[in-house]
Design a protein around this motif. Structure first.
Motif, mmCIF file in Angstrom:
data_model
loop_
_atom_site.group_PDB
_atom_site.id
_atom_site.type_symbol
_atom_site.label_atom_id
_atom_site.label_comp_id
_atom_site.label_asym_id
_atom_site.label_seq_id
_atom_site.Cartn_x
_atom_site.Cartn_y
_atom_site.Cartn_z
ATOM 1 N N ARG A 225 0.853 -1.187 0.000
ATOM 2 C CA ARG A 225 0.000 0.000 0.000
ATOM 3 C C ARG A 225 0.883 1.229 0.000
ATOM 4 N NH1 ARG A 225 -4.004 -0.697 4.830
ATOM 5 N NH2 ARG A 225 -2.722 1.057 5.403
ATOM 6 N N GLY A 226 0.382 2.302 -0.532
ATOM 7 C CA GLY A 226 1.162 3.529 -0.649
ATOM 8 C C GLY A 226 1.658 4.056 0.681
ATOM 9 N N ASN A 227 0.840 3.990 1.720
ATOM 10 C CA ASN A 227 1.235 4.555 3.007
ATOM 11 C C ASN A 227 2.436 3.833 3.603
ATOM 12 O OD1 ASN A 227 -0.944 6.198 2.684
ATOM 13 N ND2 ASN A 227 -2.230 5.158 4.170
ATOM 14 N N VAL A 228 2.480 2.525 3.487
ATOM 15 C CA VAL A 228 3.576 1.761 4.079
ATOM 16 C C VAL A 228 4.877 2.038 3.335
ATOM 17 C CG1 VAL A 228 4.415 -0.557 4.581
ATOM 18 C CG2 VAL A 228 2.016 -0.018 4.928
ATOM 19 N N VAL A 229 4.818 2.070 2.024
ATOM 20 C CA VAL A 229 6.017 2.349 1.231
ATOM 21 C C VAL A 229 6.496 3.776 1.501
ATOM 22 C CG1 VAL A 229 6.925 2.543 -1.108
ATOM 23 C CG2 VAL A 229 5.395 0.658 -0.527
ATOM 24 N N ASP A 230 5.575 4.724 1.556
ATOM 25 C CA ASP A 230 5.949 6.108 1.859
ATOM 26 C C ASP A 230 6.597 6.214 3.231
ATOM 27 O OD1 ASP A 230 4.891 6.838 -0.555
ATOM 28 O OD2 ASP A 230 3.021 7.629 0.263
ATOM 29 N N MET A 231 6.045 5.485 4.199
ATOM 30 C CA MET A 231 6.603 5.512 5.543
ATOM 31 C C MET A 231 8.020 4.932 5.549
ATOM 32 S SD MET A 231 5.149 3.943 9.105
ATOM 33 C CE MET A 231 5.425 2.255 8.634
ATOM 34 N N ALA A 232 8.230 3.847 4.821
ATOM 35 C CA ALA A 232 9.561 3.237 4.766
ATOM 36 C C ALA A 232 10.574 4.201 4.152
ATOM 37 C CB ALA A 232 9.507 1.937 3.971
ATOM 38 N N VAL A 233 10.188 4.864 3.087
ATOM 39 C CA VAL A 233 11.080 5.843 2.458
ATOM 40 C C VAL A 233 11.375 6.980 3.439
ATOM 41 C CG1 VAL A 233 11.233 7.575 0.624
ATOM 42 C CG2 VAL A 233 10.404 5.280 0.105
ATOM 43 N N GLY A 234 10.354 7.427 4.155
ATOM 44 C CA GLY A 234 10.544 8.495 5.137
ATOM 45 C C GLY A 234 11.500 8.104 6.247
ATOM 46 N N ILE A 235 11.404 6.865 6.703
ATOM 47 C CA ILE A 235 12.295 6.395 7.770
ATOM 48 C C ILE A 235 13.736 6.349 7.276
ATOM 49 C CG2 ILE A 235 12.902 4.365 9.153
ATOM 50 C CD1 ILE A 235 9.860 3.894 9.447
ATOM 51 N N ILE A 236 13.940 5.863 6.067
ATOM 52 C CA ILE A 236 15.297 5.780 5.513
ATOM 53 C C ILE A 236 15.886 7.172 5.329
ATOM 54 C CG2 ILE A 236 16.619 5.118 3.463
ATOM 55 C CD1 ILE A 236 14.628 2.721 3.231
ATOM 56 N N ILE A 237 15.106 8.078 4.771
ATOM 57 C CA ILE A 237 15.594 9.449 4.577
ATOM 58 C C ILE A 237 15.818 10.120 5.931
ATOM 59 C CG2 ILE A 237 14.933 11.741 3.734
ATOM 60 C CD1 ILE A 237 13.685 10.331 1.330
ATOM 61 N N GLY A 238 14.935 9.850 6.892
ATOM 62 C CA GLY A 238 15.097 10.413 8.235
ATOM 63 C C GLY A 238 16.378 9.949 8.903
ATOM 64 N N ALA A 239 16.715 8.677 8.732
ATOM 65 C CA ALA A 239 17.959 8.163 9.317
ATOM 66 C C ALA A 239 19.172 8.842 8.686
ATOM 67 C CB ALA A 239 18.037 6.655 9.140
ATOM 68 N N ALA A 240 19.132 9.006 7.372
ATOM 69 C CA ALA A 240 20.241 9.680 6.692
ATOM 70 C C ALA A 240 20.322 11.142 7.130
ATOM 71 C CB ALA A 240 20.070 9.584 5.179
ATOM 72 N N PHE A 241 19.177 11.788 7.276
ATOM 73 C CA PHE A 241 19.143 13.180 7.713
ATOM 74 C C PHE A 241 19.683 13.300 9.132
ATOM 75 C CE2 PHE A 241 16.812 16.868 9.492
ATOM 76 C CZ PHE A 241 17.341 17.840 8.661
ATOM 77 N N GLY A 242 19.374 12.317 9.975
ATOM 78 C CA GLY A 242 19.888 12.320 11.345
ATOM 79 C C GLY A 242 21.405 12.269 11.377
ATOM 80 N N ALA A 243 21.995 11.479 10.489
ATOM 81 C CA ALA A 243 23.458 11.399 10.426
ATOM 82 C C ALA A 243 24.055 12.734 9.985
ATOM 83 C CB ALA A 243 23.879 10.285 9.470
ATOM 84 N N ILE A 244 23.397 13.393 9.047
ATOM 85 C CA ILE A 244 23.882 14.701 8.580
ATOM 86 C C ILE A 244 23.799 15.721 9.709
ATOM 87 C CG2 ILE A 244 23.350 16.627 7.036
ATOM 88 C CD1 ILE A 244 22.511 14.508 4.958
ATOM 89 N N VAL A 245 22.684 15.719 10.438
ATOM 90 C CA VAL A 245 22.523 16.670 11.537
ATOM 91 C C VAL A 245 23.536 16.390 12.640
ATOM 92 C CG1 VAL A 245 20.959 17.402 13.379
ATOM 93 C CG2 VAL A 245 20.118 17.192 11.054
ATOM 94 N N LYS A 246 23.792 15.120 12.934
ATOM 95 C CA LYS A 246 24.785 14.780 13.960
ATOM 96 C C LYS A 246 26.152 15.324 13.571
ATOM 97 C CE LYS A 246 26.802 10.947 16.553
ATOM 98 N NZ LYS A 246 27.407 11.877 17.448
#
Length: 139
Positions: free
Chosen positions: A11-32
């Motif tokens: 479903r679109g929501n689950v795939v969107d959420m997975a992409v968001g989590i991956i991008i969020g983790a990468a963004f967290g590393a950049i912010v750190k």
């Protein structure tokens, strides 16, 4: 059961959420990295050459080496129990930056959403008839 799981996972929501989590983790590393390598060193320099990542309090001395310890890593290697408030300060600054970035993102998304104009109110037929009767009586 597998078909149901596959339908759920695709479903679109689950795939969107997975992409968001991956991008969020990468963004967290950049912010750190931004906090540890760009923001905190100048702040530490302004405060008298303080390295926030090495601010700590020894709660219990290590068994291997007596204090003072040059860094958190040295204290922990010696077996000392430490309260690492400098690392906590770095984490708070990182969280604040991430929270502000999320706020700006949500704010931009909300601005992009066009406010739909309110549908004109439909006057009930009985009110229309009463108005017509009123107008006819005025004549």
């Amino acid at each position: 059961m597998f078909k149901e799981f596959k339908a759920f996972a695709m479903r679109g929501n689950v795939v969107d959420m997975a992409v968001g989590i991956i991008i969020g983790a990468a963004f967290g590393a950049i912010v750190k990295s931004l906090v540890d390598d760009v923001i905190m060193p100048p702040i530490g320099l302004l405060l008298g050459n303080v390295d926030f990542s090495n601010l700590f309090i020894v709660l219990k001395d290590g068994a291997e080496v007596a204090p003072p310890y040059a860094s958190v890593a040295a204290a922990q290697a010696a077996g000392a129990v430490t309260l690492n408030y400098g690392l906590f300060i770095n984490a708070v600054v990182s969280f604040t930056i991430v929270a502000f970035a999320v706020f700006l993102l949500i704010r931009a998304i909300n601005k992009l959403k066009a406010e739909e104009p309110a549908a004109p109110e439909v006057t009930p037929e009985d009110i229309v008839l009463l108005r017509e009767i009123r107008d006819a009586l005025k004549k």
